[in-house]
Design a protein around this motif. Structure first.
Motif, PDB file in Angstrom:
ATOM      1  N   ASP A   1       8.127  -1.806 -11.211  1.00 41.80           N
ATOM      2  CA  ASP A   1       7.722  -1.776 -12.614  1.00 41.80           C
ATOM      3  C   ASP A   1       6.221  -2.041 -12.626  1.00 41.80           C
ATOM      4  N   VAL A   2       5.439  -1.131 -13.195  1.00 38.73           N
ATOM      5  CA  VAL A   2       3.979  -1.283 -13.133  1.00 38.73           C
ATOM      6  C   VAL A   2       3.480  -2.524 -13.863  1.00 38.73           C
ATOM      7  N   ALA A   3       4.292  -3.061 -14.756  1.00 38.96           N
ATOM      8  CA  ALA A   3       3.871  -4.260 -15.481  1.00 38.96           C
ATOM      9  C   ALA A   3       4.130  -5.541 -14.702  1.00 38.96           C
ATOM     10  N   ASP A   4       4.595  -5.410 -13.467  1.00 37.96           N
ATOM     11  CA  ASP A   4       4.909  -6.544 -12.592  1.00 37.96           C
ATOM     12  C   ASP A   4       3.826  -6.669 -11.520  1.00 37.96           C
ATOM     13  N   GLY A   5       2.980  -7.684 -11.644  1.00 38.05           N
ATOM     14  CA  GLY A   5       1.890  -7.861 -10.689  1.00 38.05           C
ATOM     15  C   GLY A   5       2.364  -8.061  -9.265  1.00 38.05           C
ATOM     16  N   GLN A   6       3.467  -8.769  -9.073  1.00 33.01           N
ATOM     17  CA  GLN A   6       3.988  -8.983  -7.722  1.00 33.01           C
ATOM     18  C   GLN A   6       4.455  -7.677  -7.098  1.00 33.01           C
ATOM     19  N   ALA A   7       5.009  -6.773  -7.916  1.00 32.71           N
ATOM     20  CA  ALA A   7       5.407  -5.464  -7.401  1.00 32.71           C
ATOM     21  C   ALA A   7       4.174  -4.683  -6.941  1.00 32.71           C
ATOM     22  N   TRP A   8       3.090  -4.793  -7.697  1.00 39.12           N
ATOM     23  CA  TRP A   8       1.842  -4.155  -7.278  1.00 39.12           C
ATOM     24  C   TRP A   8       1.370  -4.714  -5.934  1.00 39.12           C
ATOM     25  N   ASP A   9       1.464  -6.020  -5.766  1.00 40.73           N
ATOM     26  CA  ASP A   9       1.039  -6.632  -4.507  1.00 40.73           C
ATOM     27  C   ASP A   9       1.852  -6.091  -3.329  1.00 40.73           C
ATOM     28  N   ARG A  10       3.163  -5.948  -3.528  1.00 41.52           N
ATOM     29  CA  ARG A  10       4.024  -5.425  -2.455  1.00 41.52           C
ATOM     30  C   ARG A  10       3.683  -3.966  -2.144  1.00 41.52           C
ATOM     31  N   LEU A  11       3.428  -3.192  -3.180  1.00 42.64           N
ATOM     32  CA  LEU A  11       3.076  -1.787  -2.988  1.00 42.64           C
ATOM     33  C   LEU A  11       1.767  -1.646  -2.228  1.00 42.64           C
ATOM     34  N   ILE A  12       0.753  -2.370  -2.660  1.00 42.04           N
ATOM     35  CA  ILE A  12      -0.549  -2.289  -2.002  1.00 42.04           C
ATOM     36  C   ILE A  12      -0.448  -2.733  -0.546  1.00 42.04           C
ATOM     37  N   GLU A  13       0.331  -3.770  -0.300  1.00 39.93           N
ATOM     38  CA  GLU A  13       0.512  -4.242   1.071  1.00 39.93           C
ATOM     39  C   GLU A  13       1.144  -3.155   1.938  1.00 39.93           C
ATOM     40  N   GLU A  14       2.154  -2.489   1.412  1.00 39.81           N
ATOM     41  CA  GLU A  14       2.807  -1.425   2.183  1.00 39.81           C
ATOM     42  C   GLU A  14       1.851  -0.269   2.460  1.00 39.81           C
ATOM     43  N   VAL A  15       1.105   0.141   1.436  1.00 36.87           N
ATOM     44  CA  VAL A  15       0.178   1.255   1.600  1.00 36.87           C
ATOM     45  C   VAL A  15      -0.905   0.931   2.631  1.00 36.87           C
ATOM     46  N   LEU A  16      -1.496  -0.257   2.546  1.00 40.20           N
ATOM     47  CA  LEU A  16      -2.555  -0.627   3.486  1.00 40.20           C
ATOM     48  C   LEU A  16      -2.022  -0.818   4.895  1.00 40.20           C
ATOM     49  N   ASN A  17      -0.813  -1.349   5.024  1.00 41.11           N
ATOM     50  CA  ASN A  17      -0.219  -1.508   6.352  1.00 41.11           C
ATOM     51  C   ASN A  17       0.031  -0.163   7.023  1.00 41.11           C
ATOM     52  N   ASN A  18       0.325   0.855   6.209  1.00 43.98           N
ATOM     53  CA  ASN A  18       0.612   2.176   6.755  1.00 43.98           C
ATOM     54  C   ASN A  18      -0.629   3.042   6.922  1.00 43.98           C
ATOM     55  N   SER A  19      -1.573   2.909   6.002  1.00 38.17           N
ATOM     56  CA  SER A  19      -2.723   3.819   6.008  1.00 38.17           C
ATOM     57  C   SER A  19      -4.067   3.141   6.204  1.00 38.17           C
ATOM     58  N   GLY A  20      -4.142   1.862   5.892  1.00 41.99           N
ATOM     59  CA  GLY A  20      -5.396   1.155   6.078  1.00 41.99           C
ATOM     60  C   GLY A  20      -6.421   1.387   4.996  1.00 41.99           C
ATOM     61  N   ARG A  21      -6.067   2.196   3.982  1.00 37.41           N
ATOM     62  CA  ARG A  21      -7.014   2.487   2.913  1.00 37.41           C
ATOM     63  C   ARG A  21      -6.263   3.043   1.707  1.00 37.41           C
ATOM     64  N   LEU A  22      -6.961   3.174   0.601  1.00 35.23           N
ATOM     65  CA  LEU A  22      -6.416   3.796  -0.601  1.00 35.23           C
ATOM     66  C   LEU A  22      -7.488   4.728  -1.155  1.00 35.23           C
ATOM     67  N   ASP A  23      -7.183   6.013  -1.195  1.00 35.90           N
ATOM     68  CA  ASP A  23      -8.167   6.997  -1.625  1.00 35.90           C
ATOM     69  C   ASP A  23      -8.058   7.365  -3.101  1.00 35.90           C
ATOM     70  N   VAL A  24      -6.828   7.460  -3.597  1.00 40.14           N
ATOM     71  CA  VAL A  24      -6.631   7.862  -4.997  1.00 40.14           C
ATOM     72  C   VAL A  24      -5.506   7.037  -5.612  1.00 40.14           C
ATOM     73  N   LEU A  25      -5.760   6.507  -6.798  1.00 41.43           N
ATOM     74  CA  LEU A  25      -4.716   5.872  -7.600  1.00 41.43           C
ATOM     75  C   LEU A  25      -4.623   6.638  -8.907  1.00 41.43           C
ATOM     76  N   VAL A  26      -3.423   7.134  -9.215  1.00 43.99           N
ATOM     77  CA  VAL A  26      -3.177   7.804 -10.488  1.00 43.99           C
ATOM     78  C   VAL A  26      -2.224   6.931 -11.303  1.00 43.99           C
ATOM     79  N   ASN A  27      -2.749   6.300 -12.331  1.00 44.88           N
ATOM     80  CA  ASN A  27      -1.926   5.486 -13.216  1.00 44.88           C
ATOM     81  C   ASN A  27      -1.329   6.394 -14.283  1.00 44.88           C
TER      82      ASN A  27
END
Length: 246
Positions: free
Chosen positions: A62-88
């Protein structure tokens, strides 16, 4: 200008609200361009189905859940090491009606889905992209952010807030080489009308409205602009929409 494929090949992309409608169309366009794409949504089953269909990576949140955002960002960085595009892209009409007929719960939910969630994602993406000195944030707003119609007060207020937030965020991130764009579509070929309990649109008209693929193509083209250029705001109207409603 670099070709679309060479620009986005292996780029890391997050698309919120990616299980259906505009979000699915945007995510699919990035996948076809060679990017590695995470999509989020609250309906885990539908999210899995869409991800399998278009070749994206599902992440239930749920995008309104800050902890969910933290888990998502952690997964993305662990897999890719960077974030190029965020589409909200995540958002919903919740309840489209006269303000006097609204409920407190609907108002809070609309602000959370259409404004707060994007802010939470931008806060995290901004820190990453500033460090990288590159990246693109696209906030999907609405024509309602600049045009007034009866019944749309709460939704429009949230989207207007998102528009001003996006403008300010661009001023903060430009010095770091990070681009921020606001995209404001109007009538679309999505389930928004039904979800907001609005009267169904004429099928002949609906086919001429903005499709998920249309918006996906536009967002990918925006991402492929040379890094020294930025499309600050894009408002997209279908030609079939009566001009008296603009």
């Amino acid at each position: 200008m670099q070709s679309l494929i060479s620009t986005l090949e292996n780029a890391t992309v997050i698309v919120t609200g990616g299980s259906r409608g505009y979000g699915a169309g945007i995510a699919e366009a990035f996948v076809k361009a060679g990017a590695r794409v995470w999509i989020t949504g609250r309906d885990a089953e539908r999210l899995q189905t869409t991800a399998h269909k278009i070749g994206a990576i599902p992440f239930s949140a749920d995008v309104a859940d800050g902890q969910a955002w933290d888990r998502l960002i952690e997964e993305v960085l662990n897999n890719s090491g960077r974030l190029d595009v965020l589409v909200n892209n995540a958002g919903e009409g919740v309840k489209v009606c006269q303000t006097s007929e609204q409920t407190d719960e609907a108002i809070v939910r609309s602000l959370a889905s259409n404004l707060t969630g994007a802010m939470l994602g931008c806060r995290r993406a901004a820190a990453i992209m500033q460090s990288q000195r590159s990246g693109l944030i696209v906030n999907i707003g609405s024509a309602c952010s600049t045009h007034a119609w009866p019944g749309w007060s709460i939704y429009s207020a949230a989207k207007a807030g998102l528009l001003m937030f996006t403008r300010c965020l661009l001023t903060e991130l430009r010095p770091h080489g990070v681009r921020v764009t606001s995209v404001m579509p109007s009538w679309g070929q999505t389930e928004f009308t039904e979800a907001a309990n609005l009267p169904p649109r004429d099928p002949a008209i609906l086919t001429q409205c903005i499709s998920p693929a249309d918006l996906g193509q536009l967002i990918v083209q925006t991402a492929c602009l040379p890094p020294h250029l930025i499309a600050e705001e894009i408002k997209l109207w279908p030609m079939v929409q009566p001009m008296t409603q603009l």
